[in-house]
Design an enzyme around this catalytic site. Structure first.
Site, mmCIF file in Angstrom:
data_model
loop_
_atom_site.group_PDB
_atom_site.id
_atom_site.type_symbol
_atom_site.label_atom_id
_atom_site.label_comp_id
_atom_site.label_asym_id
_atom_site.label_seq_id
_atom_site.Cartn_x
_atom_site.Cartn_y
_atom_site.Cartn_z
ATOM 1 N N GLU A 1 28.224 -23.517 -3.731
ATOM 2 C CA GLU A 1 29.239 -24.565 -3.955
ATOM 3 C C GLU A 1 29.215 -25.061 -5.402
ATOM 4 O O GLU A 1 30.240 -25.432 -5.954
ATOM 5 C CB GLU A 1 29.031 -25.745 -2.995
ATOM 6 C CG GLU A 1 29.429 -25.467 -1.553
ATOM 7 C CD GLU A 1 30.952 -25.365 -1.339
ATOM 8 O OE1 GLU A 1 31.682 -26.264 -1.774
ATOM 9 O OE2 GLU A 1 31.391 -24.382 -0.734
ATOM 10 N N CYS B 1 33.391 -20.236 9.500
ATOM 11 C CA CYS B 1 32.213 -21.032 9.188
ATOM 12 C C CYS B 1 31.283 -20.957 10.389
ATOM 13 O O CYS B 1 31.685 -21.302 11.507
ATOM 14 C CB CYS B 1 32.663 -22.474 8.941
ATOM 15 S SG CYS B 1 31.317 -23.643 8.730
ATOM 16 N N CYS C 1 26.090 -17.069 7.533
ATOM 17 C CA CYS C 1 26.797 -18.164 6.854
ATOM 18 C C CYS C 1 27.790 -17.513 5.915
ATOM 19 O O CYS C 1 27.430 -16.594 5.169
ATOM 20 C CB CYS C 1 25.825 -19.040 6.076
ATOM 21 S SG CYS C 1 26.659 -20.268 5.037
ATOM 22 N N HIS D 1 29.075 -18.393 3.257
ATOM 23 C CA HIS D 1 28.819 -18.544 1.813
ATOM 24 C C HIS D 1 27.904 -17.427 1.274
ATOM 25 O O HIS D 1 27.919 -17.146 0.084
ATOM 26 C CB HIS D 1 28.121 -19.874 1.525
ATOM 27 C CG HIS D 1 29.019 -21.069 1.525
ATOM 28 N ND1 HIS D 1 29.637 -21.533 2.653
ATOM 29 C CD2 HIS D 1 29.401 -21.899 0.517
ATOM 30 C CE1 HIS D 1 30.338 -22.617 2.347
ATOM 31 N NE2 HIS D 1 30.222 -22.852 1.059
ATOM 32 N N ASP E 1 37.005 -23.425 6.568
ATOM 33 C CA ASP E 1 35.573 -23.489 6.266
ATOM 34 C C ASP E 1 35.269 -24.845 5.652
ATOM 35 O O ASP E 1 36.170 -25.537 5.167
ATOM 36 C CB ASP E 1 35.166 -22.372 5.286
ATOM 37 C CG ASP E 1 33.664 -22.398 4.987
ATOM 38 O OD1 ASP E 1 32.870 -22.596 5.926
ATOM 39 O OD2 ASP E 1 33.276 -22.244 3.811
ATOM 40 N N SER E 2 33.980 -25.204 5.630
ATOM 41 C CA SER E 2 33.581 -26.455 4.986
ATOM 42 C C SER E 2 33.877 -26.412 3.483
ATOM 43 O O SER E 2 34.029 -27.456 2.863
ATOM 44 C CB SER E 2 32.083 -26.673 5.200
ATOM 45 O OG SER E 2 31.363 -25.599 4.631
HETATM 46 N N1 DGL Z 1 30.026 -21.488 5.267
HETATM 47 C C1 DGL Z 1 29.520 -22.231 6.326
HETATM 48 C C2 DGL Z 1 28.795 -21.421 7.370
HETATM 49 O O1 DGL Z 1 29.190 -20.302 7.568
HETATM 50 C C3 DGL Z 1 29.069 -23.619 6.128
HETATM 51 C C4 DGL Z 1 28.080 -23.937 5.123
HETATM 52 C C5 DGL Z 1 27.890 -25.413 4.978
HETATM 53 O O2 DGL Z 1 28.870 -26.133 4.820
HETATM 54 O O3 DGL Z 1 26.727 -25.841 5.041
HETATM 55 O O4 DGL Z 1 27.896 -21.879 8.020
#
Ligand code: DGL
Length: 281
Positions: free
Chosen positions: A164, A79, A198, A200, A16-17
């Site tokens: 984050e 992600c 997402c 997150h 993931d990012s």
């Molecule tokens: N967690 C990620 C997603 O599912 C990326 C969020 C990001 O880095 O902007 O899209």
């Protein structure tokens, strides 16, 4: 050019990012506790959600290559942004030359597969990063599987930074949680199912539940992706045999080890060991 990669069985890679993929990893580990995993968070370059297609593709490809070098034969892009913007290009353009027997899987398809049984009105909403929503990946994937379902998408650019920076439980987060939910529902009053598109966003779930009107089903991806991976391994015994079983997980971040260990331990409820790596090398 074909890279020389370790050929012996290895852990399953989860990328993931940043921290968001940990919500997927923990559900995968609950479903498949016997396997080994490597988690890689590109925290130094997160968020990906506002970045261009080319950059997300380049960063994701670097991460996938590194996970292959670390011994993974199978990598999950935990992600949505990377799944939306890089997965197909990597599968078509890069895997054949890197190693046609290795696999990279995403999170959008397994999420969409379950949606047909959940919506009664056939009107759904997707909350995601600007990149995911703009890519229309959910709209296209839903159209393929369930052409009768109408999809509305809403970008939530402030949600990933809130997670984050450890602000997901703060009072200030309420404003932005309510703002994007209201904006989504204003697009289509018949929406009865909302995908958290997402990885997150599950960390904002208590607040999302507070502002989502009753009767709307909230779809979080962790369990769906975990079940889909379990099924994939069952259907691909050749790949299954190339995944080691020891129940361990190694964590890598492109940011500082301390910072990652501090935040990640809170998400995972356990103390972890983390190593730093540089994806530009
Ligand atoms: N967690 C990620 C997603 O599912 C990326 C969020 C990001 O880095 O902007 O899209």
């Amino acid at each position: 050019m074909k890279q020389t990669l370790p050929t012996q069985p290895g852990p399953i890679g989860v990328f993931d990012s940043g921290y968001g993929g940990l919500t997927i990893l923990s559900k995968i580990r609950e479903a498949l506790p016997q396997y080994d995993f490597i988690y890689l968070g590109d925290n130094a370059r997160a968020p990906y959600g506002t970045r261009s297609f080319d950059i997300v593709y380049e960063f994701t490809l670097q991460a996938v290559r590194r996970l292959f070098e670390l011994g993974c034969h199978l990598v999950i892009l935990a992600c949505n942004t990377a799944s939306a913007k890089a997965l197909r290009s990597i599968q078509i353009n890069n895997l054949p030359t890197i190693d046609p027997d290795r696999r990279v899987l995403g999170v959008i398809r397994p999420t969409v597969e379950c949606i047909g049984n959940l919506t009664h009105t056939r009107h759904i909403g997707v909350l995601g990063t600007a990149g995911t929503i703009k890519s229309e990946s959910y709209v296209m994937e839903v159209r393929k599987l369930f052409p009768d379902i109408r999809v509305s998408g809403q970008a939530c650019p402030m949600w990933v930074p809130l997670v984050e920076y450890g602000e997901s439980q703060s009072d200030g987060a309420d404003y932005f949680v309510q703002k994007y939910i209201d904006a989504l529902l204003a697009q289509d009053e018949r929406i009865d199912t909302v995908i958290l598109g997402c990885t997150h966003y599950p960390l904002l779930l208590p607040k999302i539940r507070r502002y989502m009107p009753e009767g709307i089903t909230i779809v979080s991806q962790g369990e769906l992706v975990a079940e889909s991976l379990k099924d994939y391994l069952r259907r691909h015994p050749d790949m299954d045999a190339r995944c080691t079983r020891g129940g361990g997980c190694t964590y890598y971040t492109t940011e500082s080890e301390e910072k990652f260990a501090d935040s990640a331990s809170a998400f995972l409820n356990e103390t972890i060991r983390v190593s730093r790596l540089d994806l530009n090398e």
